[in-house]
Design a protein around this motif. Structure first.
Motif, PDB file in Angstrom:
ATOM      1  N   ASP A 224       0.826  -1.208   0.000  1.00  9.94           N
ATOM      2  CA  ASP A 224       0.000   0.000   0.000  1.00  9.94           C
ATOM      3  C   ASP A 224       0.863   1.262   0.000  1.00  9.94           C
ATOM      4  O   ASP A 224       0.513   2.279  -0.577  1.00  9.94           O
ATOM      5  CB  ASP A 224      -0.928  -0.019   1.226  1.00  9.94           C
ATOM      6  N   VAL A 225       2.017   1.191   0.676  1.00  6.96           N
ATOM      7  CA  VAL A 225       2.982   2.296   0.716  1.00  6.96           C
ATOM      8  C   VAL A 225       4.324   1.752   0.239  1.00  6.96           C
ATOM      9  O   VAL A 225       4.795   0.730   0.745  1.00  6.96           O
ATOM     10  CB  VAL A 225       3.118   2.880   2.137  1.00  6.96           C
ATOM     11  N   ALA A 226       4.922   2.390  -0.738  1.00  9.30           N
ATOM     12  CA  ALA A 226       6.169   1.907  -1.329  1.00  9.30           C
ATOM     13  C   ALA A 226       7.244   1.692  -0.271  1.00  9.30           C
ATOM     14  O   ALA A 226       7.544   2.601   0.521  1.00  9.30           O
ATOM     15  CB  ALA A 226       6.672   2.882  -2.390  1.00  9.30           C
ATOM     16  N   GLY A 227       7.816   0.488  -0.233  1.00  9.79           N
ATOM     17  CA  GLY A 227       8.912   0.182   0.678  1.00  9.79           C
ATOM     18  C   GLY A 227       8.496  -0.160   2.087  1.00  9.79           C
ATOM     19  O   GLY A 227       9.340  -0.562   2.901  1.00  9.79           O
ATOM     20  N   ALA A 228       7.213  -0.035   2.430  1.00 12.02           N
ATOM     21  CA  ALA A 228       6.775  -0.258   3.808  1.00 12.02           C
ATOM     22  C   ALA A 228       6.832  -1.724   4.205  1.00 12.02           C
ATOM     23  O   ALA A 228       6.952  -2.047   5.389  1.00 12.02           O
ATOM     24  CB  ALA A 228       5.358   0.279   4.001  1.00 12.02           C
ATOM     25  N   LEU A 229       6.756  -2.633   3.230  1.00 16.10           N
ATOM     26  CA  LEU A 229       6.723  -4.060   3.538  1.00 16.10           C
ATOM     27  C   LEU A 229       7.933  -4.783   2.957  1.00 16.10           C
ATOM     28  O   LEU A 229       7.881  -5.975   2.671  1.00 16.10           O
ATOM     29  CB  LEU A 229       5.436  -4.679   2.979  1.00 16.10           C
ATOM     30  N   ALA A 230       9.020  -4.059   2.751  1.00 14.39           N
ATOM     31  CA  ALA A 230      10.220  -4.654   2.148  1.00 14.39           C
ATOM     32  C   ALA A 230      10.632  -5.908   2.923  1.00 14.39           C
ATOM     33  O   ALA A 230      10.559  -5.933   4.159  1.00 14.39           O
ATOM     34  CB  ALA A 230      11.347  -3.622   2.134  1.00 14.39           C
ATOM     35  N   PRO A 231      11.035  -6.952   2.198  1.00 12.14           N
ATOM     36  CA  PRO A 231      11.314  -6.994   0.756  1.00 12.14           C
ATOM     37  C   PRO A 231      10.079  -7.266  -0.134  1.00 12.14           C
ATOM     38  O   PRO A 231      10.204  -7.360  -1.333  1.00 12.14           O
ATOM     39  CB  PRO A 231      12.317  -8.142   0.642  1.00 12.14           C
ATOM     40  N   PHE A 232       8.916  -7.408   0.497  1.00  9.57           N
ATOM     41  CA  PHE A 232       7.727  -7.689  -0.311  1.00  9.57           C
ATOM     42  C   PHE A 232       7.339  -6.454  -1.139  1.00  9.57           C
ATOM     43  O   PHE A 232       7.333  -5.330  -0.634  1.00  9.57           O
ATOM     44  CB  PHE A 232       6.545  -8.065   0.594  1.00  9.57           C
ATOM     45  N   ARG A 233       6.987  -6.709  -2.409  1.00 13.43           N
ATOM     46  CA  ARG A 233       6.494  -5.630  -3.273  1.00 13.43           C
ATOM     47  C   ARG A 233       5.129  -5.975  -3.868  1.00 13.43           C
ATOM     48  O   ARG A 233       4.202  -5.183  -3.780  1.00 13.43           O
ATOM     49  CB  ARG A 233       7.497  -5.331  -4.391  1.00 13.43           C
ATOM     50  N   SER A 234       5.013  -7.150  -4.467  1.00  9.48           N
ATOM     51  CA  SER A 234       3.735  -7.527  -5.056  1.00  9.48           C
ATOM     52  C   SER A 234       3.672  -9.037  -5.241  1.00  9.48           C
ATOM     53  O   SER A 234       4.697  -9.728  -5.201  1.00  9.48           O
ATOM     54  CB  SER A 234       3.512  -6.824  -6.401  1.00  9.48           C
ATOM     55  N   LEU A 235       2.462  -9.526  -5.441  1.00 12.55           N
ATOM     56  CA  LEU A 235       2.233 -10.950  -5.634  1.00 12.55           C
ATOM     57  C   LEU A 235       1.053 -11.123  -6.580  1.00 12.55           C
ATOM     58  O   LEU A 235       0.086 -10.354  -6.535  1.00 12.55           O
ATOM     59  CB  LEU A 235       1.940 -11.622  -4.285  1.00 12.55           C
ATOM     60  N   ARG A 236       1.120 -12.131  -7.414  1.00 12.90           N
ATOM     61  CA  ARG A 236       0.005 -12.466  -8.304  1.00 12.90           C
ATOM     62  C   ARG A 236      -0.207 -13.974  -8.271  1.00 12.90           C
ATOM     63  O   ARG A 236       0.748 -14.749  -8.384  1.00 12.90           O
ATOM     64  CB  ARG A 236       0.285 -12.012  -9.733  1.00 12.90           C
ATOM     65  N   PHE A 237      -1.453 -14.371  -8.129  1.00  8.09           N
ATOM     66  CA  PHE A 237      -1.807 -15.799  -8.091  1.00  8.09           C
ATOM     67  C   PHE A 237      -2.990 -16.033  -9.026  1.00  8.09           C
ATOM     68  O   PHE A 237      -4.080 -15.506  -8.814  1.00  8.09           O
ATOM     69  CB  PHE A 237      -2.168 -16.226  -6.661  1.00  8.09           C
ATOM     70  N   ASP A 238      -2.772 -16.801 -10.085  1.00  6.01           N
ATOM     71  CA  ASP A 238      -3.819 -17.111 -11.062  1.00  6.01           C
ATOM     72  C   ASP A 238      -4.239 -18.571 -10.913  1.00  6.01           C
ATOM     73  O   ASP A 238      -3.392 -19.444 -10.650  1.00  6.01           O
ATOM     74  CB  ASP A 238      -3.328 -16.887 -12.495  1.00  6.01           C
ATOM     75  N   SER A 239      -5.497 -18.826 -11.110  1.00  8.48           N
ATOM     76  CA  SER A 239      -5.986 -20.200 -11.083  1.00  8.48           C
ATOM     77  C   SER A 239      -7.081 -20.349 -12.126  1.00  8.48           C
ATOM     78  O   SER A 239      -7.840 -19.404 -12.396  1.00  8.48           O
ATOM     79  CB  SER A 239      -6.522 -20.574  -9.697  1.00  8.48           C
ATOM     80  N   GLU A 240      -7.165 -21.543 -12.703  1.00 12.81           N
ATOM     81  CA  GLU A 240      -8.171 -21.814 -13.725  1.00 12.81           C
ATOM     82  C   GLU A 240      -8.685 -23.231 -13.556  1.00 12.81           C
ATOM     83  O   GLU A 240      -7.904 -24.183 -13.433  1.00 12.81           O
ATOM     84  CB  GLU A 240      -7.580 -21.626 -15.118  1.00 12.81           C
ATOM     85  N   LEU A 241     -10.004 -23.362 -13.531  1.00 14.31           N
ATOM     86  CA  LEU A 241     -10.652 -24.658 -13.377  1.00 14.31           C
ATOM     87  C   LEU A 241     -11.653 -24.849 -14.502  1.00 14.31           C
ATOM     88  O   LEU A 241     -12.465 -23.967 -14.781  1.00 14.31           O
ATOM     89  CB  LEU A 241     -11.370 -24.754 -12.028  1.00 14.31           C
TER      90      LEU A 241
END
Length: 281
Positions: A224-241
């Motif tokens: 939500d705020v740049a650098g506030a959760l370092a080293p985390f920046r972003s995550l993407r999880f895709d699923s298809e059924l």
């Protein structure tokens, strides 16, 4: 005039035959039917948050679809006791899975918490986790391979799993998900019916449900705020059924006409015998 469930005793009607196959006996000539539906679907989704500041996201969809097809053939019987001997082929939609959902907002918690919950060793002690090769291949195993879940233990025979967000209690994340559902379920029926001396109609049919269901989800998490959760920046999880369905069932019915103005009907349908094949990625 409202008729409710009594409509199945009327006969010679596409929707009535779908309930009671004896109704096909009342057709005196061939018939073809097509049914169309214009559908408007509106969905609204809001990500729940302790702060309650997330705005709702709406999605509208209009669709014109063929809901029903039917064809009736009339055969002139050679036995004079039977007034008609008819056959029909019908198709109608019995389920529509089409839907779309989209939301964006901020909140606490992360999907990595779920990955972590799937990693402990049931026979171990404390935070001991299972071997990476034994992790759930659809979620925790993928998270380990992508680095969203990793081992902090120094013992090569003991696994202690961790995520970047465990070091930031009470963190806020921007979260977004797009979910799209598609396809539907149809029933194809083959019916035969005859009218005996104009007072007793008998009918039977075979129902074949066929269709598919698909679900595609795209899920995102961002700081939500740049650098506030370092080293985390972003995550993407895709699923298809994708699920394919096929089956068979039988149906039988009768309609009795003891008086010219009175019809009594009854029908019995077996449960479907279904085969489902899933493909998940």
């Amino acid at each position: 005039m409202a008729m409710g469930s009594a409509f199945s005793a009327v006969g010679a009607d596409y929707t009535a035959v779908a309930v009671n196959p004896a109704g096909v006996a009342f057709y005196r000539k061939g018939d073809a039917t097509i049914g169309l539906k214009l559908q408007h679907t509106a969905t609204e989704a809001t990500l729940q948050s302790p702060t309650g500041i997330n705005a709702p996201y709406g999605k509208d969809r209009n669709k014109l679809a063929i809901e029903a097809l039917g064809l009736v053939g009339v055969i002139e019987p050679r036995n004079f006791n039977w007034s008609t001997l008819n056959v029909s082929i019908q198709m109608h939609r019995i389920a529509d899975f089409s839907q779309g959902v989209h939301y964006v907002g901020t909140g606490t918690g992360s999907i990595t918490d779920r990955f972590l919950e799937r990693s402990p060793d049931p026979g171990g002690q404390g935070l001991a986790g299972i071997h990476p090769d034994d992790l759930d291949p659809f979620e925790a195993g993928l998270a380990f391979e992508a680095g969203a879940l990793y081992d902090l233990g120094s013992d090569p025979d003991k696994y202690i799993y961790h995520t970047d967000l465990l070091d930031h209690p009470g963190f806020q994340l921007e979260r977004e998900q797009r979910l799209k559902l598609n396809h539907g379920l149809h029933e194809i029926s083959f019916n035969v019916g005859g009218l005996y001396r104009e007072w007793l109609a008998l009918g039977a049919g075979i129902q074949v449900p066929v269709g598919s269901f698909s679900s595609r989800a795209e899920y995102f998490e961002r700081e939500d705020v740049a650098g506030a959760l370092a080293p985390f920046r972003s995550l993407r999880f895709d699923s298809e059924l994708t699920t394919h369905v096929a089956g068979v069932g039988i149906k039988a019915g009768l309609i009795v006409r003891p008086l010219p103005f009175l019809r009594l009907g009854a029908s019995l349908q077996s449960p479907y015998a279904l085969v489902l094949r899933d493909k998940y990625s």
